[in-house]
Design a protein around this motif. Sequence first.
Motif, PDB file in Angstrom:
ATOM      1  N   ALA A 199       0.816  -0.900  -0.063  1.00  0.00           N
ATOM      2  CA  ALA A 199      -0.125  -0.381   0.002  1.00  0.00           C
ATOM      3  C   ALA A 199       0.938   1.090  -0.043  1.00  0.00           C
ATOM      4  N   ILE A 200       2.270   1.135   0.683  1.00  0.00           N
ATOM      5  CA  ILE A 200       2.734   2.307   1.205  1.00  0.00           C
ATOM      6  C   ILE A 200       3.923   2.752  -0.729  1.00  0.00           C
ATOM      7  N   THR A 201       4.278   1.040  -1.059  1.00  0.00           N
ATOM      8  CA  THR A 201       4.757   1.635  -2.441  1.00  0.00           C
ATOM      9  C   THR A 201       3.337   1.972  -3.098  1.00  0.00           C
ATOM     10  N   LYS A 202       2.241   1.807  -3.343  1.00  0.00           N
ATOM     11  CA  LYS A 202       1.549   2.068  -4.695  1.00  0.00           C
ATOM     12  C   LYS A 202       1.665   3.317  -4.202  1.00  0.00           C
ATOM     13  N   ARG A 203       1.353   3.906  -2.933  1.00  0.00           N
ATOM     14  CA  ARG A 203       0.209   5.595  -2.794  1.00  0.00           C
ATOM     15  C   ARG A 203       1.908   6.105  -3.435  1.00  0.00           C
ATOM     16  N   LEU A 204       3.298   6.521  -3.102  1.00  0.00           N
ATOM     17  CA  LEU A 204       4.472   6.549  -2.988  1.00  0.00           C
ATOM     18  C   LEU A 204       4.331   6.686  -4.635  1.00  0.00           C
ATOM     19  N   LEU A 205       4.038   6.417  -5.535  1.00  0.00           N
ATOM     20  CA  LEU A 205       4.262   6.056  -7.324  1.00  0.00           C
ATOM     21  C   LEU A 205       2.509   7.049  -7.882  1.00  0.00           C
ATOM     22  N   GLU A 206       1.701   6.712  -7.287  1.00  0.00           N
ATOM     23  CA  GLU A 206       0.368   7.492  -7.079  1.00  0.00           C
ATOM     24  C   GLU A 206       0.977   8.831  -7.324  1.00  0.00           C
ATOM     25  N   GLU A 207       1.777   8.746  -6.306  1.00  0.00           N
ATOM     26  CA  GLU A 207       2.085  10.618  -6.435  1.00  0.00           C
ATOM     27  C   GLU A 207       2.902  11.156  -7.114  1.00  0.00           C
ATOM     28  N   LEU A 208       4.149  10.917  -7.654  1.00  0.00           N
ATOM     29  CA  LEU A 208       5.088   9.997  -8.022  1.00  0.00           C
ATOM     30  C   LEU A 208       4.312  10.321  -9.585  1.00  0.00           C
ATOM     31  N   ARG A 209       3.322   9.709  -9.938  1.00  0.00           N
ATOM     32  CA  ARG A 209       3.089   9.482 -10.899  1.00  0.00           C
ATOM     33  C   ARG A 209       2.166  11.396 -11.455  1.00  0.00           C
ATOM     34  N   ARG A 210       1.808  12.170 -10.696  1.00  0.00           N
ATOM     35  CA  ARG A 210       1.562  12.973  -9.945  1.00  0.00           C
ATOM     36  C   ARG A 210       2.051  13.977 -10.594  1.00  0.00           C
ATOM     37  N   GLY A 211       3.695  14.264 -10.121  1.00  0.00           N
ATOM     38  CA  GLY A 211       4.724  15.542 -10.236  1.00  0.00           C
ATOM     39  C   GLY A 211       5.250  15.585  -8.949  1.00  0.00           C
ATOM     40  N   ARG A 212       5.090  15.033  -8.295  1.00  0.00           N
ATOM     41  CA  ARG A 212       5.351  14.845  -6.876  1.00  0.00           C
ATOM     42  C   ARG A 212       7.084  14.928  -6.635  1.00  0.00           C
ATOM     43  N   SER A 214      10.236  13.981  -5.534  1.00  0.00           N
ATOM     44  CA  SER A 214      10.612  13.099  -4.190  1.00  0.00           C
ATOM     45  C   SER A 214      12.808  12.786  -4.802  1.00  0.00           C
ATOM     46  N   VAL A 215      13.214  11.973  -3.532  1.00  0.00           N
ATOM     47  CA  VAL A 215      14.380  12.021  -4.080  1.00  0.00           C
ATOM     48  C   VAL A 215      13.974  10.357  -4.119  1.00  0.00           C
ATOM     49  N   LEU A 216      13.111   9.543  -3.534  1.00  0.00           N
ATOM     50  CA  LEU A 216      12.845   8.194  -5.128  1.00  0.00           C
ATOM     51  C   LEU A 216      13.039   7.952  -6.338  1.00  0.00           C
ATOM     52  N   ARG A 217      12.800   9.068  -7.007  1.00  0.00           N
ATOM     53  CA  ARG A 217      12.664   9.279  -8.137  1.00  0.00           C
ATOM     54  C   ARG A 217      14.532   9.311  -8.752  1.00  0.00           C
ATOM     55  N   ASP A 218      15.321   9.714  -8.481  1.00  0.00           N
ATOM     56  CA  ASP A 218      16.721  10.102  -8.973  1.00  0.00           C
ATOM     57  C   ASP A 218      17.235   8.195  -8.318  1.00  0.00           C
ATOM     58  N   LEU A 219      16.475   7.380  -6.594  1.00  0.00           N
ATOM     59  CA  LEU A 219      16.815   6.284  -7.229  1.00  0.00           C
ATOM     60  C   LEU A 219      15.780   5.283  -7.482  1.00  0.00           C
ATOM     61  N   LEU A 220      15.253   5.690  -8.090  1.00  0.00           N
ATOM     62  CA  LEU A 220      13.926   3.940  -8.976  1.00  0.00           C
ATOM     63  C   LEU A 220      15.410   4.531  -9.947  1.00  0.00           C
ATOM     64  N   LYS A 221      16.159   5.982 -10.501  1.00  0.00           N
ATOM     65  CA  LYS A 221      16.483   6.193 -12.160  1.00  0.00           C
ATOM     66  C   LYS A 221      17.900   4.691 -12.074  1.00  0.00           C
ATOM     67  N   GLU A 222      18.630   5.089 -10.454  1.00  0.00           N
ATOM     68  CA  GLU A 222      19.869   4.330 -10.670  1.00  0.00           C
ATOM     69  C   GLU A 222      19.974   3.227 -10.350  1.00  0.00           C
ATOM     70  N   GLU A 223      18.549   2.624  -9.707  1.00  0.00           N
ATOM     71  CA  GLU A 223      18.695   1.181  -9.700  1.00  0.00           C
ATOM     72  C   GLU A 223      18.155   0.429 -11.044  1.00  0.00           C
ATOM     73  N   GLU A 251       5.560  11.831   4.119  1.00  0.00           N
ATOM     74  CA  GLU A 251       4.047  11.941   4.470  1.00  0.00           C
ATOM     75  C   GLU A 251       3.661  11.242   4.359  1.00  0.00           C
ATOM     76  N   VAL A 252       3.502   9.696   3.781  1.00  0.00           N
ATOM     77  CA  VAL A 252       3.589   8.499   3.192  1.00  0.00           C
ATOM     78  C   VAL A 252       3.092   7.319   4.428  1.00  0.00           C
ATOM     79  N   LEU A 253       4.246   7.315   4.730  1.00  0.00           N
ATOM     80  CA  LEU A 253       4.912   6.377   6.081  1.00  0.00           C
ATOM     81  C   LEU A 253       3.570   7.344   6.813  1.00  0.00           C
ATOM     82  N   ARG A 254       3.688   8.420   7.323  1.00  0.00           N
ATOM     83  CA  ARG A 254       2.804   9.184   8.138  1.00  0.00           C
ATOM     84  C   ARG A 254       1.167   8.317   8.087  1.00  0.00           C
ATOM     85  N   GLU A 255       0.651   8.388   7.241  1.00  0.00           N
ATOM     86  CA  GLU A 255      -0.346   7.931   6.771  1.00  0.00           C
ATOM     87  C   GLU A 255      -0.278   6.522   7.164  1.00  0.00           C
ATOM     88  N   ALA A 256       0.355   5.550   6.460  1.00  0.00           N
ATOM     89  CA  ALA A 256      -0.043   4.256   6.574  1.00  0.00           C
ATOM     90  C   ALA A 256      -0.054   4.315   8.553  1.00  0.00           C
TER      91      ALA A 256
END
Length: 337
Positions: A199-212, A214-223, A251-256
């Motif tokens: 659920a956490i990763t789904k929420r993160l990806l939803e927000e990334l697709r909305r243009g939010r 996040s350092v996750l963008r760079d981490l995903l590219k690196e991996e 934000e997503v962790l606090r929601e979870a």
Amino acid sequence: MAKKAGRGYGLGIDLGGTKILAGVIDLDNGDVLATAKKRTRAERGETELLDRLGDVAEEALDAAKLPKGATVHGAGVAAAGQIDAARGTIIGSPNLPGVINASVGPVLSKRLKLPVRLANDVQGAAMGELGFGAGQGVDRALCVFVGTGIGGALIDSGRLDSGVTTTAGEIGHTVVAADGRYCGCGGRGHLEAYASRTAITKRLLEELRRGRHSVLRDLLKEEGGDAGEPEAIRSGMIAKAVEDNDELMLEVLREAAHYLGLGLASAINFFNPQRIILGGGVVEAVPLFVELVQPIALREALPVPANAVELVAAKLGDNAGIVGAALLGSESEGTRE
């Protein structure tokens, strides 16, 4: 030389939604002597899954290099999903797609020449924590593990209470939002659909697709990860984002944590435990998660049971399932030398 005293050794297998981990355990002290690991690949069908279980079990036994004459008392499998312990079958699991009425116990027992017992994965982890971890000395406790899904197990009078159908403790399928998100089991508004790693990763990806941002963008590219798949965001990425105080991640962790806290508050009111033990991949990757959950659970629970309970992190980490499964398997009759 063979081990002269003590309870000998056990084989424990943790069958999760993403990986199979097997280990040979010293039943006297909970030490893990050797492990082996494979991807689960449940989507490839029951036959391949059973082969992979047997392979990883044999790899762990070989790696342990037990002394000649050493006794392995049995094998236990802690599996994600609904279990029929009497028949040794996995009835089904939203985290093991395509696995329905899989005869894990009989097939594995024939291959390993050992008695094999099955339990729910979190029930297995609870046995490990009860024997050698955060559950030692506790008469009444609830274990909740947050990983691919969310599972729970009850400890009553110092023993695992698996209920009438061996399915007690399924806190992940507690309703925390009426008519809410769909859960992997098909139900709606379940805790697992709001606070699991999936659920956490789904929420993160939803927000990334909305243009939010996040350092996750760079981490995903690196991996070289696929931003369209929840599995692309691994636990290490989540931990790194938390370390960097990434706004979206927190934000997503606090929601979870909010939803998990609500679920635990209901469990505190209903079960009135001395201790709640939180474990699983999310807790291991982000110890902060326990700190986020605790005040919500205690605030929303009734004051009297809330004042009597403590929330702690599991102690055995990734080994809880295999240690508990080995303890479970050692209760069977029969040995392998």
